[in-house]
Design an enzyme around this catalytic site. Structure first.
Site, PDB file in Angstrom:
ATOM      1  CG  ASP A  89      10.999  29.673  66.795  1.00 37.41           C
ATOM      2  OD1 ASP A  89      10.315  30.620  67.213  1.00 37.41           O
ATOM      3  OD2 ASP A  89      10.585  28.486  66.773  1.00 37.41           O
ATOM      4  CG  ASN A 111       2.941  36.572  67.010  1.00 37.42           C
ATOM      5  OD1 ASN A 111       2.615  37.296  66.072  1.00 37.42           O
ATOM      6  ND2 ASN A 111       3.572  35.422  66.837  1.00 37.42           N
ATOM      7  N   GLY A 143      -1.646  35.366  68.387  1.00 37.29           N
ATOM      8  CA  GLY A 143      -0.855  34.150  68.180  1.00 37.29           C
ATOM      9  C   GLY A 143       0.283  33.984  69.166  1.00 37.29           C
ATOM     10  CD  GLN A 144       2.570  36.948  74.122  1.00 39.27           C
ATOM     11  OE1 GLN A 144       1.667  37.788  74.155  1.00 39.27           O
ATOM     12  NE2 GLN A 144       3.663  37.056  74.858  1.00 39.27           N
ATOM     13  CG  HIS A 180       8.561  35.889  71.973  1.00 41.24           C
ATOM     14  ND1 HIS A 180       7.645  35.716  72.989  1.00 41.24           N
ATOM     15  CD2 HIS A 180       7.990  35.358  70.865  1.00 41.24           C
ATOM     16  CE1 HIS A 180       6.576  35.105  72.512  1.00 41.24           C
ATOM     17  NE2 HIS A 180       6.750  34.887  71.213  1.00 41.24           N
ATOM     18  CG  HIS A 211       8.656  35.662  66.159  1.00 39.51           C
ATOM     19  ND1 HIS A 211       8.665  34.282  66.151  1.00 39.51           N
ATOM     20  CD2 HIS A 211       7.700  36.005  67.057  1.00 39.51           C
ATOM     21  CE1 HIS A 211       7.749  33.816  66.986  1.00 39.51           C
ATOM     22  NE2 HIS A 211       7.147  34.841  67.553  1.00 39.51           N
TER      23      HIS A 211
HETATM   24  P1  5GP Z   1       4.791  33.028  69.743  1.00 39.08           P
HETATM   25  O1  5GP Z   1       3.875  32.047  69.074  1.00 39.08           O
HETATM   26  O2  5GP Z   1       4.517  33.122  71.241  1.00 39.08           O
HETATM   27  O3  5GP Z   1       4.862  34.376  69.103  1.00 39.08           O
HETATM   28  O4  5GP Z   1       6.249  32.448  69.570  1.00 39.08           O
HETATM   29  C1  5GP Z   1       6.811  31.498  70.418  1.00 39.08           C
HETATM   30  C2  5GP Z   1       7.922  30.846  69.648  1.00 39.08           C
HETATM   31  O5  5GP Z   1       8.732  30.156  70.558  1.00 39.08           O
HETATM   32  C3  5GP Z   1       7.435  29.824  68.616  1.00 39.08           C
HETATM   33  O6  5GP Z   1       7.876  30.215  67.315  1.00 39.08           O
HETATM   34  C4  5GP Z   1       8.069  28.508  69.080  1.00 39.08           C
HETATM   35  O7  5GP Z   1       8.523  27.713  68.019  1.00 39.08           O
HETATM   36  C5  5GP Z   1       9.207  28.983  69.954  1.00 39.08           C
HETATM   37  N1  5GP Z   1       9.549  28.091  71.042  1.00 39.08           N
HETATM   38  C6  5GP Z   1       8.686  27.514  71.927  1.00 39.08           C
HETATM   39  N2  5GP Z   1       9.355  26.761  72.817  1.00 39.08           N
HETATM   40  C7  5GP Z   1      10.679  26.864  72.487  1.00 39.08           C
HETATM   41  C8  5GP Z   1      11.869  26.307  73.037  1.00 39.08           C
HETATM   42  O8  5GP Z   1      11.861  25.569  74.030  1.00 39.08           O
HETATM   43  N3  5GP Z   1      13.043  26.632  72.438  1.00 39.08           N
HETATM   44  C9  5GP Z   1      13.103  27.473  71.351  1.00 39.08           C
HETATM   45  N4  5GP Z   1      14.302  27.720  70.841  1.00 39.08           N
HETATM   46  N5  5GP Z   1      11.989  28.017  70.804  1.00 39.08           N
HETATM   47  C10 5GP Z   1      10.799  27.717  71.361  1.00 39.08           C
END
Ligand code: 5GP
Ligand code: ZN
Length: 112
Positions: free
Chosen positions: A29, A85, A91-92, A98, A100
């Protein structure tokens, strides 16, 4: 399709890959919330956990296999957390399924 995780899969956006198979990719991440913070994604674009169908059984199993292997590779033997999420209230922020993997420190429960 304008999906940043599909771009990461296609190597149009760089990432630090920790595990890869024909159908699953895992990468660090970009904004880690714990010492270990890895995202495990299907290479097939699936929007969120509610979009998974019976056709995706193999992929879901492979994601879980990947999680097990990554936890071992990254020495998370003391424990870790897997978070998916879903939707705005969940919080998505990226609309590509994905998982985590969070670890490397004692995690608090419940989350905020
Ligand atoms: P969500 O909030 O949708 O559950 O998680 C999305 C995750 O993707 C976040 O933790 C954010 O830091 C990560 N993320 C967003 N854009 C990028 C990216 O371009 N590269 C990487 N490696 N992680 C990303
Ligand atoms: Zn995508």
């Amino acid at each position: 399709m304008d999906c940043i995780f599909c771009k990461i899969i296609n190597k149009e956006i760089p990432s630090t890959i920790v595990w890869e198979s024909d159908s699953v990719l895992a990468f660090k991440d970009v904004a880690p919330a714990a010492p270990v913070h890895v995202l495990v994604i299907p290479k097939k674009h699936i929007t969120d956990i509610t979009s998974i169908t019976g056709e995706d059984k193999e992929i879901v199993w492979e994601i879980h296999e990947a999680i097990k292997k990554i936890a071992s590779q990254l020495e998370l033997g003391d424990g870790f957390r897997v978070v998916v999420n879903c939707g705005a209230d969940g919080g998505q922020t990226v609309g590509h399924l994905h998982y985590h993997i969070l670890g490397g420190r004692k995690l608090q429960w419940p989350p905020g």
